[in-house]
Design an enzyme around this catalytic site. Structure first.
Site, PDB file in Angstrom:
ATOM      1  NE  ARG A 166      -2.078  -1.015   3.656  1.00  0.00           N
ATOM      2  CZ  ARG A 166      -1.596  -0.047   4.423  1.00  0.00           C
ATOM      3  NH1 ARG A 166      -1.870   1.226   4.164  1.00  0.00           N
ATOM      4  NH2 ARG A 166      -0.852  -0.320   5.474  1.00  0.00           N
ATOM      5  CE  LYS A 192      -5.641  -3.347   6.061  1.00  0.00           C
ATOM      6  NZ  LYS A 192      -5.256  -4.742   5.879  1.00  0.00           N
ATOM      7  CG  HIS A 208      -5.970  -3.776  11.308  1.00  0.00           C
ATOM      8  ND1 HIS A 208      -4.627  -3.482  11.373  1.00  0.00           N
ATOM      9  CD2 HIS A 208      -6.121  -4.561  10.212  1.00  0.00           C
ATOM     10  CE1 HIS A 208      -3.997  -4.051  10.354  1.00  0.00           C
ATOM     11  NE2 HIS A 208      -4.885  -4.720   9.643  1.00  0.00           N
ATOM     12  CB  SER A 213       1.365  -5.008   8.234  1.00  0.00           C
ATOM     13  OG  SER A 213       1.618  -5.892   7.177  1.00  0.00           O
ATOM     14  CE  LYS A 270      -3.929  -7.792  11.191  1.00  0.00           C
ATOM     15  NZ  LYS A 270      -2.515  -7.381  11.112  1.00  0.00           N
ATOM     16  CB  THR A 271      -3.052 -13.939   8.366  1.00  0.00           C
ATOM     17  OG1 THR A 271      -3.654 -12.710   7.962  1.00  0.00           O
ATOM     18  CG2 THR A 271      -3.492 -15.042   7.410  1.00  0.00           C
ATOM     19  CG  ASP A 313      -6.614  -7.589   7.738  1.00  0.00           C
ATOM     20  OD1 ASP A 313      -5.627  -7.612   8.483  1.00  0.00           O
ATOM     21  OD2 ASP A 313      -6.828  -6.668   6.940  1.00  0.00           O
TER      22      ASP A 313
HETATM   23  P1  ATP Z   1      -1.303  -8.096   7.677  1.00  0.00           P
HETATM   24  O1  ATP Z   1      -2.064  -7.081   8.486  1.00  0.00           O
HETATM   25  O2  ATP Z   1      -0.323  -7.445   6.759  1.00  0.00           O
HETATM   26  O3  ATP Z   1      -2.182  -9.080   6.993  1.00  0.00           O
HETATM   27  P2  ATP Z   1      -0.716 -10.106   9.740  1.00  0.00           P
HETATM   28  O4  ATP Z   1      -0.785  -9.534  11.126  1.00  0.00           O
HETATM   29  O5  ATP Z   1      -1.860 -10.908   9.297  1.00  0.00           O
HETATM   30  O6  ATP Z   1      -0.348  -8.914   8.710  1.00  0.00           O
HETATM   31  P3  ATP Z   1       0.791 -12.455   9.166  1.00  0.00           P
HETATM   32  O7  ATP Z   1       0.393 -12.575   7.745  1.00  0.00           O
HETATM   33  O8  ATP Z   1       0.189 -13.411  10.119  1.00  0.00           O
HETATM   34  O9  ATP Z   1       0.616 -10.968   9.685  1.00  0.00           O
HETATM   35  O10 ATP Z   1       2.373 -12.517   9.187  1.00  0.00           O
HETATM   36  C1  ATP Z   1       3.156 -12.970  10.249  1.00  0.00           C
HETATM   37  C2  ATP Z   1       4.461 -13.449   9.635  1.00  0.00           C
HETATM   38  O11 ATP Z   1       5.431 -13.686  10.627  1.00  0.00           O
HETATM   39  C3  ATP Z   1       4.254 -14.771   8.901  1.00  0.00           C
HETATM   40  O12 ATP Z   1       5.086 -14.772   7.776  1.00  0.00           O
HETATM   41  C4  ATP Z   1       4.727 -15.790   9.940  1.00  0.00           C
HETATM   42  O13 ATP Z   1       5.188 -16.973   9.354  1.00  0.00           O
HETATM   43  C5  ATP Z   1       5.864 -15.030  10.602  1.00  0.00           C
HETATM   44  N1  ATP Z   1       6.181 -15.411  11.990  1.00  0.00           N
HETATM   45  C6  ATP Z   1       7.395 -15.792  12.422  1.00  0.00           C
HETATM   46  N2  ATP Z   1       7.394 -16.033  13.730  1.00  0.00           N
HETATM   47  C7  ATP Z   1       6.141 -15.801  14.162  1.00  0.00           C
HETATM   48  C8  ATP Z   1       5.530 -15.880  15.448  1.00  0.00           C
HETATM   49  N3  ATP Z   1       6.202 -16.234  16.529  1.00  0.00           N
HETATM   50  N4  ATP Z   1       4.212 -15.586  15.533  1.00  0.00           N
HETATM   51  C9  ATP Z   1       3.527 -15.194  14.439  1.00  0.00           C
HETATM   52  N5  ATP Z   1       4.060 -15.097  13.208  1.00  0.00           N
HETATM   53  C10 ATP Z   1       5.358 -15.401  13.065  1.00  0.00           C
HETATM   54 MN    MN Z   2      -3.182 -10.710   7.649  1.00  0.00          MN
END
Ligand code: ATP
Ligand code: MN
Length: 538
Positions: free
Chosen positions: A60, A201, A221, A239, A243-244, A258
């Site tokens: 973004r 978004k 979020h 990000s 979360k995911t 999300d």
């Molecule tokens: P967005 O808002 O951009 O979607 P998000 O909060 O959903 O972000 P994720 O897509 O879950 O973020 O990304 C977390 C990244 O960190 C993944 O690539 C995951 O494999 C990695 N990671 C490494 N260690 C950890 C951990 N201890 N806990 C969570 N994620 C981890």
């Molecule tokens: Mn996500």
């Protein structure tokens, strides 16, 4: 795959000012997949997923996100460098140029919904220049039934023209790309960027205004899932904080990854119909559910494939922000519809690159309010244009770029709802342990999962405060033991093997907290201010 009947309805785009377009209305994801490949806009990976490049933008661009300043918005929006004002006339002129650009072209149109709760449903028409962007809209928004489609009347419109380049001096933009919300005309106008995240978004940001202002609902979020006993868990975080990853749990039904709303009826609902996962370093061992969701129907963005179509998830030569979108039913264990009761536990996820925040701690109500307003993480490179090195970052409500109102509005709603629902709030550091970024390592995913499971199955919640240590710097309650996690990992100071270096770094971070919080102090009670760190460097 969902059942797909042929859509016979046809629509014209003349009323949008798009003339003589060849309109492809409501094509199936299979058709959009095939057309993208035929046009040379994507290739099929060995998993069956469509792989595309989003072009110049692979994240973004928050500096190019505007809101039209008009009668609806002028007194309500928190204007500034997050919510940048755009003139009414300037919008109309730019809109006309965009629809002129789309005229005479082959266009892809899709009707869809946001908000899984029928009482809150928002109908959206998405108009795309590219077929794969339209398939993204299929994946990420809620899919109307044939019956709903018959009587569909679109309220909001997304106009998405990645190939249209604005001329800043003439068009009032900062550069050639833009994402502009117009609440009077109910249009999200996106040009000059093919990054699909701008589409989802854009609607999220619109709902983050509409829901609190008109529907008494708190937009969040966050991701959410629900256990077998009907206990909802919610995960806030910026990000890359998890979360995911962490909401996708085979033992719990996924509500969404999300964007959610928390209603006055004590329910939560997903805004979306799909997930948008980061795939950097993705492995089947660590994240099997997400790995297996990458099949026909999924869209991979900006990944590198070998000659046989296998994805190298470690290859970040295009961007660190490699992604996949898929409809939520690509995950096995999902909640249908995507709704849950009041959350029982809320997790604030932070990827602390300083490596000083405990991997898990329990927050008091004032600490919860303080940390929600602060929204700390270290920015993990990639999701935003221009961010290459990790850096400490504060983003109010764990999502400031998407929040049109002043953060205190969302914080007040959350505090009230948390108190009424008696929620437990936990701060989880999914970031660094054993030292800062560059010295330590990222917390093992299996440990973070074990900590979260310990909360969800009641192992930590039942403990009394003797089982916790109050962190001398952050003031949060750090459990002394946790099933499935080596005790040494629970104390960040112990993992550093250098007390002085640890405290120096911790104070550096608490000073950053204090500096950031200054702009919110006038809006916050003494009680919330007391929820901050306990010690600073002077
Ligand atoms: P967005 O808002 O951009 O979607 P998000 O909060 O959903 O972000 P994720 O897509 O879950 O973020 O990304 C977390 C990244 O960190 C993944 O690539 C995951 O494999 C990695 N990671 C490494 N260690 C950890 C951990 N201890 N806990 C969570 N994620 C981890
Ligand atoms: Mn996500």
């Amino acid at each position: 795959m969902e059942n797909y009947s042929q859509v016979t309805k046809t629509i014209s785009l003349e009323r949008y000012g798009i003339k003589n377009a060849k309109v492809n209305y409501q094509l199936s994801p299979e058709a959009l997949h095939d057309i993208s490949i035929e046009k040379g806009l994507g290739i099929e990976a060995s998993s069956g997923a469509l792989a595309v490049n989003t072009g110049e933008f692979t994240g973004r661009s928050p500096k190019d996100r505007f809101i039209v300043k008009d009668a609806i918005t002028k007194d309500k929006i928190w204007w500034g460098n997050i919510n940048i004002p755009f003139e009414v006339d300037q919008f109309d002129k730019l809109y006309n140029k965009v629809v002129d650009y789309l005229s005479d072209k082959e266009i892809f149109v899709r009707d869809s919904y946001a908000c899984a709760d029928d009482d809150y449903k928002l109908s959206i028409r998405v108009i795309n220049e590219y077929p794969w962007s339209n398939q993204f809209a299929y994946n990420m928004f809620l899919r109307p039934t044939d019956e709903e489609l018959e009587s569909f009347s679109p309220e909001w419109t997304v106009v998405n023209a990645p190939g249209f380049m604005a001329i800043p001096d003439a068009d009032g933009t900062r550069q050639h790309n833009f994402a502009i919300l117009n609440f009077t005309k109910k249009i999200a106008l996106i040009g000059g960027t093919g990054y699909t995240g701008e589409i989802k978004k854009g609607i999220f940001s619109a709902l983050n205004f509409i829901l609190p202002v008109f529907k008494d609902t708190l937009p969040m979020h966050c991701s959410a899932n629900v256990g077998k006993e009907g206990d909802t868990a919610v995960f806030f975080g910026l990000s890359g904080t998890g979360k995911t990853t962490l909401s996708t749990d085979p033992n719990r039904s996924l509500i969404g990854d999300d964007e959610h709303g928390w209603t006055k009826e004590n329910t939560i609902f997903n805004f979306e119909g799909g997930c948008y996962a980061k795939v950097i370093n993705l492995s089947r061992d660590n994240e099997p559910e997400i790995f297996d969701a990458i099949k026909k129907g999924a869209i991979l963005e900006n990944v590198i494939l070998d000659a046989s179509g296998h994805v190298d998830f470690e290859d970040i030569s295009i961007t660190q922000n490699t992604r996949v979108s898929y409809p939520i039913h690509h995950i096995e264990n999902i909640q249908v519809p995507s709704m849950g009761k009041n959350p029982k536990n809320i997790f604030f996820l932070t990827a602390d690159a300083f490596g000083v925040i405990p991997p898990i701690s329990k927050l008091t109500p004032s600490q919860a309010a303080y940390h929600f307003i602060s929204g700390y993480t270290a920015k993990v490179a990639g999701t935003e244009a221009g961010v290459k090195e990790p850096q400490p970052s504060f983003s109010a409500c764990f999502g400031a770029p998407f929040m049109p109102l002043h953060p205190s509005k969302y914080a007040e709603m959350l505090s009230k709802k948390m108190t009424e629902a008696g929620v437990n709030v936990w701060l989880i550091n999914t970031g660094w342990t054993g030292g800062p970024y560059g010295v330590g390592t990222r917390m093992k995913l299996k440990y973070t999962r074990a900590m979260i499971n310990a909360v969800l199955d009641g192992h930590l919640g039942l403990y009394n405060y003797d089982d916790y240590h109050i962190h001398s710097v952050f003031g949060v309650a750090q459990p002394r033991t946790c099933p499935g996690v080596p005790t040494s990992v629970l104390s960040p100071r112990a993992t550093w093997n250098d007390d002085e270096a640890y405290y120096t770094m911790a104070f550096k971070l608490t000073n950053a907290f204090r500096e950031n919080f200054k702009k919110f102090e006038d809006h916050c009670s003494e009680e919330i201010r007391r929820g901050g760190p306990q010690r600073y460097a002077f």
